[in-house]
Design an enzyme around this catalytic site. Sequence first.
Site, short mmCIF file in Angstrom:
data_model
loop_
_atom_site.label_atom_id
_atom_site.label_comp_id
_atom_site.label_asym_id
_atom_site.label_seq_id
_atom_site.Cartn_x
_atom_site.Cartn_y
_atom_site.Cartn_z
N GLY A 29 47.36 37.04 44.51
CA GLY A 29 47.31 37.53 43.13
C GLY A 29 46.13 36.83 42.50
CB THR A 31 46.33 33.89 37.96
OG1 THR A 31 47.53 34.59 38.36
CG2 THR A 31 45.72 34.59 36.75
CG ASP A 259 40.40 36.33 41.93
OD1 ASP A 259 40.10 36.76 40.80
OD2 ASP A 259 41.11 36.99 42.73
P1 ADP Z 1 34.69 40.41 41.21
O1 ADP Z 1 35.20 40.05 42.57
O2 ADP Z 1 35.53 39.82 40.12
O3 ADP Z 1 34.39 41.87 41.02
P2 ADP Z 1 31.84 39.98 41.56
O4 ADP Z 1 31.80 41.13 42.50
O5 ADP Z 1 30.91 40.02 40.43
O6 ADP Z 1 33.30 39.66 41.01
O7 ADP Z 1 31.55 38.69 42.44
C1 ADP Z 1 31.82 37.39 42.00
C2 ADP Z 1 30.81 36.44 42.59
O8 ADP Z 1 30.86 36.53 44.03
C3 ADP Z 1 29.39 36.79 42.24
O9 ADP Z 1 29.02 36.19 41.02
C4 ADP Z 1 28.61 36.22 43.42
O10 ADP Z 1 28.42 34.83 43.25
C5 ADP Z 1 29.58 36.43 44.58
N1 ADP Z 1 29.27 37.67 45.30
C6 ADP Z 1 29.90 38.87 45.19
N2 ADP Z 1 29.35 39.80 46.02
C7 ADP Z 1 28.34 39.17 46.66
C8 ADP Z 1 27.38 39.55 47.67
N3 ADP Z 1 27.34 40.80 48.18
N4 ADP Z 1 26.51 38.62 48.10
C9 ADP Z 1 26.52 37.35 47.63
N5 ADP Z 1 27.40 36.92 46.69
C10 ADP Z 1 28.30 37.80 46.21
#
Ligand code: ADP
Length: 304
Positions: A29, A31, A259
Amino acid sequence: MAGRLLSIGECMVELSQAGEGLLRKGFAGDTLNTAWYARACFPSDWSIDYFTAVGDDPMSSEMLAMMDGAGIGTSQILRIAGKTPGLYLITLKDGERTFSYWRDTAAAKKLADDADHLRAAIDSAQIIYFSGITLGILAPEAVDTLLAEARRAKASGKTVVFDPNIRPRLWPNKNYMLKTIEDGARASTLVLPSFDDEAVHFGDKDVAATIARYKALGVENVVVKDGPGGVTLAFGSAPVVHVPSVKVDKVVDTTSAGDSFNGGFLASLAKGCTPAEAAAYGAAVASTVICHHGALISPDLLPK
Ligand code: ADP
């Protein structure tokens, strides 16, 4: 300085395919995922506690045992007689993951029904963490209770952290969803949105628009995550800073990217790092997590 982080929300039973006719059970989950990575990354003199409601069934007991085993405090978790946890099933078809949920009667929906208990838990922590998913599972009166306690925590000088994590299917309608997400942000000192979600649901045209919108609500600190595009920090009145993501050769599973970023980021801030240093560490944690299957990877795999 030692302290306590309290993460508030819902942990569910996760079932995923484990071969023909077999399902593997886990617990996850948003959180709880952040609590897991916070526990892995915070100094050991910090307590990381989870706050939710579970039932008195064996599955709820196993869930608490899993958290205890990970070093996540469970002593403030409510146990409600006759209730059970929510559950979701991941099905893989042609490489695409589909999620089916059974959570309408989950014990966690009652996590804010006892306002005194919630207040006591919040009073015991310096950092309070919750999300749009936490708000989305609650009845409107329970949302009001939780937000009143979050505002009280903020007014007393605590760090209140909110990840909007916008999930339309949890909400009765879009207007109420957006209004409640904004209320969650207003009750917080630090908001950690993901740009993708904000663009789809609030119509933000770029990261600057997301920052401007939360700042206009009175949020002091905003950190916008943008997947491989890195993160943009608007802390207080300091100049806006962009921190790139860590390059990854092959993304295996992006579950928990945001997360885990949050857990690593908050841990670095607690250690006294600057927001930009903390974001670089959060990005390193997230880039490691997305190279492995599942929401929760072993703390041994994380960067130091
Ligand atoms: P969420 O999972 O909440 O949608 P994001 O997709 O923005 O959040 O990803 C959160 C963090 O994970 C990003 O700020 C980055 O640091 C890392 N991240 C996500 N996708 C990638 C990727 N393809 N390559 C490198 N880092 C990633």
